[in-house]
Design an enzyme around this catalytic site. Structure first.
Site, mmCIF file in Angstrom:
data_model
loop_
_atom_site.group_PDB
_atom_site.id
_atom_site.type_symbol
_atom_site.label_atom_id
_atom_site.label_comp_id
_atom_site.label_asym_id
_atom_site.label_seq_id
_atom_site.Cartn_x
_atom_site.Cartn_y
_atom_site.Cartn_z
ATOM 1 N N ASP A 32 1.406 -1.050 -0.203
ATOM 2 C CA ASP A 32 0.089 -0.040 0.388
ATOM 3 C C ASP A 32 0.844 1.490 -0.154
ATOM 4 O O ASP A 32 2.430 1.643 0.012
ATOM 5 C CB ASP A 32 -0.553 -0.308 0.523
ATOM 6 N N TYR A 161 -14.676 5.172 -13.884
ATOM 7 C CA TYR A 161 -14.750 4.157 -12.657
ATOM 8 C C TYR A 161 -14.611 3.188 -12.381
ATOM 9 O O TYR A 161 -14.483 2.227 -12.653
ATOM 10 C CB TYR A 161 -15.193 4.896 -10.944
ATOM 11 N N LYS A 165 -13.415 -0.972 -13.610
ATOM 12 C CA LYS A 165 -13.377 -1.954 -12.997
ATOM 13 C C LYS A 165 -14.492 -3.148 -14.458
ATOM 14 O O LYS A 165 -13.919 -3.930 -13.791
ATOM 15 C CB LYS A 165 -15.201 -1.625 -11.804
#
Length: 262
Positions: A32, A161, A165
């Site tokens: 991360d 977005y 996806k």
């Protein structure tokens, strides 16, 4: 016990995934931006290459699983970041660690979204992202196309977005057969609206849009899904218990998709 790599594991769905895997006794490497075992920016090629190199150095014998969960929402205001992190951050990392998964007959799970079935994706961009499964996609060229997209417009942001996806789920499905033939399973989870730090920082308009989508299992409440609802499914899919599942897009949204697309 196995070795698992989880991206975006410092909070939310990824954080719960790390927690559950460690409770089961596995070694988990959290990748991360901060508060992680390997801190790197997966939205950049340099960051991905750094992670791939470090994982190879740490576990040249192979890894048992990869959970690609890092991503940003459509409300982040940065359409290029969405494409670079949500799509390339997952696909490029998975390709780069494929050899380590192959060594141990491991598996991969990528996190998509239940919005992929709701018609908001830009299919022209999806097709560009999915142009080839064997040759690298020109990330810079696609990002240049996005120069004129206004990410501050929530409808634009949400569309990009969903596009990332959708392309991610399609990519995983398309590579699943060849990967499985080499001993590596890959599946996709498509979560519904989840209570995470990402959703907590959304604008009021964005939150209102979330609230407009019903979650049947939470009917009569204002509750969204919980991170562990998704993480438990990710942990199952990446485990040997899910040996017969490959190339699947599993909606984990409390029944929202079934309600909207019965």
């Amino acid at each position: 016990m196995g070795v698992y790599v989880v991206t975006g594991g410092s909070g939310g769905i990824g954080g719960k995934t790390v927690e559950i895997l460690r409770e089961q006794g596995h070694e988990v490497i959290n990748v991360d931006l901060k508060d992680s075992d390997i801190s790197a920016n997966l939205a950049t090629k340099e960051g991905r290459d750094e992670v791939i190199q470090k994982i190879h150095e740490l576990h040249p014998e192979g890894i048992d699983g990869l959970c690609c969960n890092a991503g940003v929402s459509g409300a982040c205001g940065n359409v290029k970041l969405m494409v670079s992190l949500n799509y390339f951050g997952a696909t490029n990392l998975a390709h780069g660690l494929f050899d380590l998964l192959k060594k141990k007959g491991g598996s991969c799970v990528v996190t998509s979204s239940n919005t992929i079935s709701q018609g908001a994706a830009r299919m022209d961009l999806v097709d560009m992202l999915n142009y080839s499964q064997t040759k690298p996609i020109n990330e810079e060229r696609i990002l240049n196309i996005l120069d004129d997209f206004d990410g501050s417009d929530l409808s634009v942001g949400n569309s990009i977005y969903v596009t990332t996806k959708y392309a991610l789920a399609r990519w995983a499905r398309r590579v699943s057969a060849s990967w499985a033939a080499n001993g590596v399973r890959i599946n996709t989870v498509a979560p519904g609206n989840v209570s995470t730090p990402m959703t907590a920082t959304m604008s009021e308009n964005a939150k209102a849009a979330l609230a407009a989508l019903p979650i049947p299992i939470n009917y009569g409440t204002d509750e969204l899904m919980h991170p562990e609802d998704i993480a438990n499914v990710i942990v199952f899919l990446v485990s040997p218990l899910a040996h017969g599942i490959n190339g699947n897009v599993m909606f984990v949204d409390g029944g929202t998709d079934a309600l909207l697309n019965s």
